[in-house]
Write a protein that holds these residues in place. Structure first.
Motif, PDB file in Angstrom:
ATOM      1  N   LYS A 170      -8.034  15.503 -24.115  1.00  0.00           N
ATOM      2  CA  LYS A 170      -7.703  15.908 -22.741  1.00  0.00           C
ATOM      3  C   LYS A 170      -8.287  17.277 -22.432  1.00  0.00           C
ATOM      4  O   LYS A 170      -8.909  17.490 -21.376  1.00  0.00           O
ATOM      5  N   VAL A 171      -8.081  18.206 -23.335  1.00  0.00           N
ATOM      6  CA  VAL A 171      -8.571  19.568 -23.126  1.00  0.00           C
ATOM      7  C   VAL A 171     -10.105  19.590 -23.153  1.00  0.00           C
ATOM      8  O   VAL A 171     -10.751  20.237 -22.320  1.00  0.00           O
ATOM      9  N   THR A 172     -10.695  18.862 -24.102  1.00  0.00           N
ATOM     10  CA  THR A 172     -12.153  18.875 -24.252  1.00  0.00           C
ATOM     11  C   THR A 172     -12.848  18.333 -23.014  1.00  0.00           C
ATOM     12  O   THR A 172     -13.777  18.961 -22.483  1.00  0.00           O
TER      13      THR A 172
ATOM     14  N   ALA B 252     -15.933  19.298 -18.120  1.00  0.00           N
ATOM     15  CA  ALA B 252     -16.157  19.002 -16.694  1.00  0.00           C
ATOM     16  C   ALA B 252     -16.175  20.288 -15.874  1.00  0.00           C
ATOM     17  O   ALA B 252     -17.041  20.478 -15.008  1.00  0.00           O
ATOM     18  N   LEU B 253     -15.224  21.188 -16.131  1.00  0.00           N
ATOM     19  CA  LEU B 253     -15.160  22.437 -15.369  1.00  0.00           C
ATOM     20  C   LEU B 253     -16.374  23.318 -15.648  1.00  0.00           C
ATOM     21  O   LEU B 253     -16.901  23.974 -14.745  1.00  0.00           O
ATOM     22  N   ARG B 254     -16.835  23.314 -16.892  1.00  0.00           N
ATOM     23  CA  ARG B 254     -18.032  24.095 -17.210  1.00  0.00           C
ATOM     24  C   ARG B 254     -19.281  23.482 -16.579  1.00  0.00           C
ATOM     25  O   ARG B 254     -20.170  24.214 -16.117  1.00  0.00           O
TER      26      ARG B 254
ATOM     27  N   CYS C  98     -23.919   4.061 -11.442  1.00  0.00           N
ATOM     28  CA  CYS C  98     -22.790   3.581 -12.243  1.00  0.00           C
ATOM     29  C   CYS C  98     -22.488   2.097 -12.058  1.00  0.00           C
ATOM     30  O   CYS C  98     -21.362   1.657 -12.283  1.00  0.00           O
ATOM     31  N   GLY C  99     -23.462   1.329 -11.616  1.00  0.00           N
ATOM     32  CA  GLY C  99     -23.235  -0.106 -11.475  1.00  0.00           C
ATOM     33  C   GLY C  99     -22.198  -0.438 -10.420  1.00  0.00           C
ATOM     34  O   GLY C  99     -21.422  -1.380 -10.583  1.00  0.00           O
ATOM     35  N   GLY C 100     -22.167   0.329  -9.334  1.00  0.00           N
ATOM     36  CA  GLY C 100     -21.251   0.036  -8.243  1.00  0.00           C
ATOM     37  C   GLY C 100     -19.833   0.523  -8.442  1.00  0.00           C
ATOM     38  O   GLY C 100     -18.948   0.178  -7.672  1.00  0.00           O
ATOM     39  N   ALA C 101     -19.598   1.315  -9.463  1.00  0.00           N
ATOM     40  CA  ALA C 101     -18.244   1.822  -9.716  1.00  0.00           C
ATOM     41  C   ALA C 101     -17.992   3.042  -8.831  1.00  0.00           C
ATOM     42  O   ALA C 101     -18.484   4.131  -9.117  1.00  0.00           O
ATOM     43  N   ALA C 102     -17.243   2.855  -7.750  1.00  0.00           N
ATOM     44  CA  ALA C 102     -16.862   3.995  -6.910  1.00  0.00           C
ATOM     45  C   ALA C 102     -16.083   4.990  -7.769  1.00  0.00           C
ATOM     46  O   ALA C 102     -15.241   4.608  -8.576  1.00  0.00           O
ATOM     47  N   SER C 103     -16.384   6.284  -7.597  1.00  0.00           N
ATOM     48  CA  SER C 103     -15.907   7.259  -8.583  1.00  0.00           C
ATOM     49  C   SER C 103     -14.605   7.949  -8.208  1.00  0.00           C
ATOM     50  O   SER C 103     -14.233   8.952  -8.821  1.00  0.00           O
ATOM     51  N   GLY C 104     -13.879   7.424  -7.201  1.00  0.00           N
ATOM     52  CA  GLY C 104     -12.584   8.013  -6.873  1.00  0.00           C
ATOM     53  C   GLY C 104     -11.614   7.944  -8.030  1.00  0.00           C
ATOM     54  O   GLY C 104     -10.783   8.839  -8.222  1.00  0.00           O
ATOM     55  N   PHE C 105     -11.708   6.874  -8.836  1.00  0.00           N
ATOM     56  CA  PHE C 105     -10.813   6.714  -9.984  1.00  0.00           C
ATOM     57  C   PHE C 105     -11.024   7.854 -10.978  1.00  0.00           C
ATOM     58  O   PHE C 105     -10.065   8.449 -11.482  1.00  0.00           O
ATOM     59  N   ASN C 106     -12.295   8.182 -11.266  1.00  0.00           N
ATOM     60  CA  ASN C 106     -12.588   9.289 -12.184  1.00  0.00           C
ATOM     61  C   ASN C 106     -12.067  10.608 -11.636  1.00  0.00           C
ATOM     62  O   ASN C 106     -11.543  11.450 -12.390  1.00  0.00           O
ATOM     63  N   ALA C 107     -12.203  10.802 -10.320  1.00  0.00           N
ATOM     64  CA  ALA C 107     -11.700  12.028  -9.698  1.00  0.00           C
ATOM     65  C   ALA C 107     -10.196  12.147  -9.891  1.00  0.00           C
ATOM     66  O   ALA C 107      -9.668  13.234 -10.179  1.00  0.00           O
ATOM     67  N   LYS C 108      -9.505  11.019  -9.753  1.00  0.00           N
ATOM     68  CA  LYS C 108      -8.052  11.016  -9.915  1.00  0.00           C
ATOM     69  C   LYS C 108      -7.666  11.336 -11.356  1.00  0.00           C
ATOM     70  O   LYS C 108      -6.718  12.099 -11.607  1.00  0.00           O
ATOM     71  N   VAL C 109      -8.398  10.776 -12.318  1.00  0.00           N
ATOM     72  CA  VAL C 109      -8.106  11.047 -13.734  1.00  0.00           C
ATOM     73  C   VAL C 109      -8.277  12.527 -14.031  1.00  0.00           C
ATOM     74  O   VAL C 109      -7.397  13.165 -14.644  1.00  0.00           O
ATOM     75  N   LEU C 110      -9.398  13.108 -13.588  1.00  0.00           N
ATOM     76  CA  LEU C 110      -9.643  14.515 -13.889  1.00  0.00           C
ATOM     77  C   LEU C 110      -8.636  15.419 -13.193  1.00  0.00           C
ATOM     78  O   LEU C 110      -8.161  16.404 -13.776  1.00  0.00           O
ATOM     79  N   ALA C 111      -8.280  15.107 -11.962  1.00  0.00           N
ATOM     80  CA  ALA C 111      -7.306  15.931 -11.238  1.00  0.00           C
ATOM     81  C   ALA C 111      -5.958  15.924 -11.951  1.00  0.00           C
ATOM     82  O   ALA C 111      -5.304  16.968 -12.084  1.00  0.00           O
ATOM     83  N   GLN C 112      -5.543  14.753 -12.412  1.00  0.00           N
ATOM     84  CA  GLN C 112      -4.264  14.682 -13.125  1.00  0.00           C
ATOM     85  C   GLN C 112      -4.325  15.448 -14.441  1.00  0.00           C
ATOM     86  O   GLN C 112      -3.359  16.116 -14.832  1.00  0.00           O
ATOM     87  N   LEU C 113      -5.471  15.360 -15.121  1.00  0.00           N
ATOM     88  CA  LEU C 113      -5.611  16.125 -16.365  1.00  0.00           C
ATOM     89  C   LEU C 113      -5.498  17.623 -16.088  1.00  0.00           C
ATOM     90  O   LEU C 113      -4.831  18.359 -16.831  1.00  0.00           O
ATOM     91  N   CYS C 114      -6.146  18.082 -15.028  1.00  0.00           N
ATOM     92  CA  CYS C 114      -6.139  19.519 -14.711  1.00  0.00           C
ATOM     93  C   CYS C 114      -4.751  20.020 -14.330  1.00  0.00           C
ATOM     94  O   CYS C 114      -4.460  21.219 -14.454  1.00  0.00           O
ATOM     95  N   ASN C 115      -3.879  19.142 -13.873  1.00  0.00           N
ATOM     96  CA  ASN C 115      -2.532  19.542 -13.474  1.00  0.00           C
ATOM     97  C   ASN C 115      -1.543  19.523 -14.638  1.00  0.00           C
ATOM     98  O   ASN C 115      -0.409  19.991 -14.484  1.00  0.00           O
ATOM     99  N   LEU C 116      -1.948  18.972 -15.790  1.00  0.00           N
ATOM    100  CA  LEU C 116      -1.033  18.901 -16.926  1.00  0.00           C
ATOM    101  C   LEU C 116      -0.836  20.289 -17.551  1.00  0.00           C
ATOM    102  O   LEU C 116      -1.826  20.968 -17.870  1.00  0.00           O
ATOM    103  N   PRO C 117       0.405  20.709 -17.761  1.00  0.00           N
ATOM    104  CA  PRO C 117       0.648  22.038 -18.357  1.00  0.00           C
ATOM    105  C   PRO C 117      -0.005  22.201 -19.721  1.00  0.00           C
ATOM    106  O   PRO C 117      -0.549  23.276 -20.025  1.00  0.00           O
TER     107      PRO C 117
ATOM    108  N   VAL D  28      -2.687  20.811 -20.831  1.00  0.00           N
ATOM    109  CA  VAL D  28      -4.135  20.962 -20.686  1.00  0.00           C
ATOM    110  C   VAL D  28      -4.468  22.377 -20.231  1.00  0.00           C
ATOM    111  O   VAL D  28      -5.389  23.014 -20.745  1.00  0.00           O
ATOM    112  N   ARG D  29      -3.696  22.909 -19.301  1.00  0.00           N
ATOM    113  CA  ARG D  29      -3.942  24.275 -18.824  1.00  0.00           C
ATOM    114  C   ARG D  29      -3.736  25.288 -19.945  1.00  0.00           C
ATOM    115  O   ARG D  29      -4.478  26.277 -20.046  1.00  0.00           O
ATOM    116  N   TYR D  30      -2.752  25.015 -20.774  1.00  0.00           N
ATOM    117  CA  TYR D  30      -2.521  25.907 -21.916  1.00  0.00           C
ATOM    118  C   TYR D  30      -3.712  25.866 -22.871  1.00  0.00           C
ATOM    119  O   TYR D  30      -4.203  26.918 -23.327  1.00  0.00           O
ATOM    120  N   GLY D  31      -4.224  24.655 -23.137  1.00  0.00           N
ATOM    121  CA  GLY D  31      -5.375  24.521 -24.020  1.00  0.00           C
ATOM    122  C   GLY D  31      -6.611  25.174 -23.445  1.00  0.00           C
ATOM    123  O   GLY D  31      -7.402  25.792 -24.171  1.00  0.00           O
TER     124      GLY D  31
END
Length: 868
Positions: free
Chosen positions: A548-550, A555-557, A592-611, A613-616
């Motif tokens: 999660k942290v990695t 992504a942020l870098r 990406c073979g037609g894969a709309a990337s909103g799902f990936n955006a949602k995954v990363l946003a949730q990861l960034c909000n996890l305490p 992950v922020r600590y790491g």
């Protein structure tokens, strides 16, 4: 003695490694994914060890495929001011200096300057007679050695039958038939018998009953070996193809139908249940070829010397070299041959090559003028309220500019899968889909789920809808139920037809509203972010704490967002919408073979909000303020609007920022749509509401051009947003954020070059190929396409499987260019020593630059432009 030679040749073929030869030959084609997961891919990605010009010459010789823009395309670009003729003159002068010229220099220069006008050669009737006489005197002794044979011609490529028809056309006809049967994806009601045994076995069992073949042809096929490798060896021996010729012979067979061959290669690479599928394909082709040409053997290769070519060369000297027929007759035989050789060397292809290079150099200069003078603002605006990370997709650039002009909003560019190597499985779906570029493989599976154990109303409704759709499809495919289907579905389909035809906007709105309510996901829907030793399809479901942290840190870098966070950060995936469009996946995401990337955006946003992950992240120097909240949205490129897909509980500052961007979005969408609609042909949006008009386009099932996709893409810029912020890049540029000062070891730049930049190059060359060779690398007009076997499109019922983009994606009309076919310019904002280091360490990238597959420039720390 002849018998001994044949025995020696047969022994050599028996000892030959056919599988290795097939593998090497397959480099002339690329995998072609099914149309439902269409992904842009360079048709020449496996040939980059050769120069662009070498591949162009080989394809022209082997398949008469031209890799350089047509004369009409070049002249239109010149008319539109896209090509600086002074640049062309300089390039021609450089060509003269680098070329060994035997004829007088002034004559060569005069000829070349006139030839570059690209005017057609037309001879009068009297001149044509004289030219025939002069040509016949030279043709007996003249042999052009400038372009040696590159690919062994197929025996079946010659005209053999009495109808003046090439046997290869008949071979292709039969191969298309068998491929359609074998690769059918549940489109037909009856499947191919013995399909489960594999392509070769099914063909071998059925071909002896094929009524389209004569009795003698079926008998020949029946007597061939029942193993593909053995069959290939027997046929090569019978056709007298030597070991040295075998690979290029295979290459020519693969290039005969690159679409079907590409689909077979894709199946072989992505389906674990098939083995040696390409070998089977070539065995069938060679078997069919043998059965058809056997009565005509031995076949002698025809004389390729063409008196017509000599006539045209002489005529070109009359028109462009200012030589009269009398002056030509006074030249001796040696001089005439030297003039012919020069005209052959500086032919139309060479002229168009120089025009292409001038076109690209002109764009380089225009880009340099746009971005180098900009004053870089190193410090972030202190009042930035929202930071929005968009995909590097060229459609994002105009939208981002509208957002930045609308308020205290900052935009960021990163590859739209956000660096997450995942396979997604959305709530209620039974199948998962890779949600990353096709050049990568997923390492994790992320699933949407609800906390309720029993099936939710959403899942039940989704199952009902899928059942109705499945039943309707099966009734269409079966003989007896299909007779009843019109009576049952007629009223509903009639209503749908009229509404979709005459009121597309309102019909689309009602359909979207229906689906939004019917398939509204439960509020407790969440993601399987935590890996708990659970695997599906060989992939771990979720991430470990370290992962999660990695992934979040990387992504942020990559997007250069490691400090100065705004109260609200929005990760924006992207997707499109269109009706009745086989190429819908290409508009959703070309990589990406037609894969709309909103799902990936949602995954990363949730990861960034996890305490945790922020600590790491804090332990690694990335400190995210507690007041910063991450959200996710999806940029709908066909209507230039944002659809919010993940908005957690917001604090006061984030809520204020959220309301600010939501309030600004209608005006942003209006402006973005108005500008984009102006580029579409037959545009009448000046008299209409552009937002209303784009919804009409996306819901009209007769609309062949709901949006332009990634057409006109021309450059990939890796640098700070301040480098391009004040420039109108006209939706032609992939923009990736990068700050070399935060990348001391060059690892981030290396990742961008090997990943997003390579994907952008594939997209660029896919559009390039579909424009310059639409009959071979494109897919023709959408209006005449036939969806075939559920996997792709054909033109008619017996064409190759079309591998590229439709005509409407690259042309604004039948005869007017829209996409500019130039090779991708990669611009990196970094010191020159960093660029040199990348070129030294990344041999594949160095090869692309050196061999002319991409162009490279840099802007150093002093703002100086450098072409590499």
């Amino acid at each position: 003695m002849g018998e001994t030679r044949e025995m020696t040749q047969q022994q050599a073929i028996d000892d030959f490694d056919i599988n290795s030869c097939v593998s090497n030959a397959s480099k002339v084609i690329v995998p072609l994914s099914p149309i439902s997961v269409f992904a842009a891919r360079s048709p020449w990605s496996k040939l980059e060890h050769k120069t662009f010009d070498e591949v162009a010459k080989g394809l022209k010789k082997a398949r008469d495929v031209d890799m350089y823009p047509a004369v009409a395309t070049i002249l239109e670009a010149k008319k539109q001011g896209e090509i600086d003729e002074d640049v062309l003159t300089d390039l021609f002068t450089q060509w003269l200096e680098a070329t060994n010229i035997v004829i007088p220099r002034l004559k060569a220069e005069q000829f070349g300057r006139n030839a570059l006008k690209l005017e057609p050669l037309i001879a009068t009737k009297a001149e044509r007679h004289e030219l025939e006489v002069l040509s016949s005197e030279l043709s007996a002794t003249f042999i052009d050695n400038n372009e040696p044979e590159t690919i062994t011609p197929l025996v079946s490529s010659y005209v053999l039958d009495k109808d003046n028809k090439k046997v290869i056309d008949t071979v292709d006809y039969h191969i298309i038939k068998w491929c359609k049967l074998y690769f059918d994806d549940a489109q037909s009601g009856w499947t191919m018998p013995n399909r489960e045994r594999g392509l070769f076995s099914a063909w071998k069992r059925l071909v002896k009953h094929d009524p389209a073949l004569t009795k003698s042809q079926r008998l020949r096929l029946k007597n061939l070996p029942s193993h593909p490798e053995a069959l290939i060896k027997v046929v090569l021996s019978k056709l007298q193809i030597t070991e040295e010729q075998t690979q290029t012979y295979f290459e020519n067979h693969l290039l005969s139908l690159p679409g079907w061959a590409g689909m077979i290669l894709w199946e072989e690479e992505n389906n674990t249940h098939v083995d040696s599928l390409l070998l089977s394909y070539l065995a069938i082709r060679l078997g069919m070829e043998w059965s058809l040409v056997e009565p005509y053997l031995p076949v002698n290769q025809p004389d390729t010397r063409s008196s017509i070519q000599i006539e045209d060369c002489i005529l070109s000297w009359l028109r462009w070299g200012d030589i009269s027929l009398k002056e030509w007759s006074m030249l001796n035989s040696y001089e005439q041959k030297q003039y012919i050789m020069f005209a052959t060397q500086f032919n139309q292809r060479e002229c168009r090559k120089l025009w292409l290079e001038a076109w690209e150099a002109t764009y380089n200069h225009q880009m340099k003028e746009m971005i180098v003078p900009q004053q870089l603002e190193q410090q972030q605006n202190e009042h930035t309220q929202v930071q929005m990370a968009f995909c590097i997709d060229v459609r994002s650039e105009p939208f981002r500019r509208q957002i930045e002009h609308a308020g205290p909003f900052e935009t960021i560019g990163i590859a739209g899968f956000f660096g997450l190597p995942i396979e997604k499985c959305e709530l209620g779906n039974h199948h998962s889909h890779p949600s990353l570029p096709i050049m990568n493989r997923p390492l994790h599976k992320i699933k949407e789920y609800t906390l309720k154990r029993e099936p939710t109303a959403f899942q039940q409704r989704k199952h009902t809808l899928e059942s109705v759709t499945y039943t309707f499809k099966k009734m269409k495919q079966n003989a007896l139920p299909s007779l009843l289907l019109p009576e049952l579905s007629g009223p509903w389909l009639t209503l749908q037809m009229f509404s979709r035809s005459f009121m597309p906007k309102h019909a689309g709105h009602l359909m979207r509203k229906f689906y939004a309510r019917w398939l509204h996901k439960p509020d407790d829907t969440t993601l399987t972010l935590n890996h708990k030793h659970h695997y599906e399809d060989g992939l771990p479901v979720g991430f470990t704490e370290e992962e999660k942290v990695t992934y979040t840190r990387d992504a942020l870098r990559l997007m250069d967002l490691t400090s100065n966070f705004a109260p609200l950060v929005v990760f924006c995936g992207h997707g499109s919408h269109s009706a009745n469009n086989p190429y819908a996946a290409a508009l959703d995401c070309g990589a990406c073979g037609g894969a709309a990337s909103g799902f990936n955006a949602k995954v990363l946003a949730q990861l960034c909000n996890l305490p945790e992950v922020r600590y790491g992240l804090a332990q690694e120097g990335i400190v995210i303020p507690e007041s910063t909240v991450f959200t996710a949205a999806e940029h709908k490129t066909s209507v230039d609007d944002l659809h919010w897909i993940y908005v957690p509980e917001l604090n006061e500052a984030a809520q204020s920022s959220f309301e600010m961007i939501k309030a600004a979005m209608p005006a942003i969408s209006y402006s973005a749509n108005k500008k984009r609609l102006a580029t579409l042909p037959h545009n009448t949006s000046s008299r209409k509401n552009p937002v209303s008009e784009v919804h009409n386009l996306t819901n009209d099932w007769s609309e062949v051009r709901p949006e332009w996709g990634l057409a006109k893409n021309a450059a990939f810029i890796i640098g700070q947003r301040e480098l391009t912020k004040n420039s109108d890049l006209q939706g032609r540029v992939f923009l990736h954020n990068y700050d070399w000062q935060h990348d001391k070891d060059g690892s981030i730049l290396a990742t961008i070059i090997s990943g997003p930049a390579t994907v952008a190059q594939w997209i660029n060359l896919q559009y390039y190929a579909s424009t310059v060779a639409p009959h071979y690398y494109g897919s023709g007009s959408k209006a005449t396409q036939t969806v075939t076997s559920g996997i792709g499109v054909m033109q008619g019922n017996a064409s190759d499987l079309m591998a590229g983009l439709p005509w409407q994606s690259v042309m604004s009309s039948d005869n007017k260019m829209y996409h500019s076919p130039i090779r991708l310019l990669v611009v990196v904002q970094a010191p020159q020593q960093m660029i040199a280091q990348i070129l030294e360490e990344n041999q594949a990238f160095q090869q692309k630059v050196k061999n002319g597959w991409i162009r490279l420039a840099s802007v150093d720390e002093f703002g100086q432009w450098q072409d590499w």
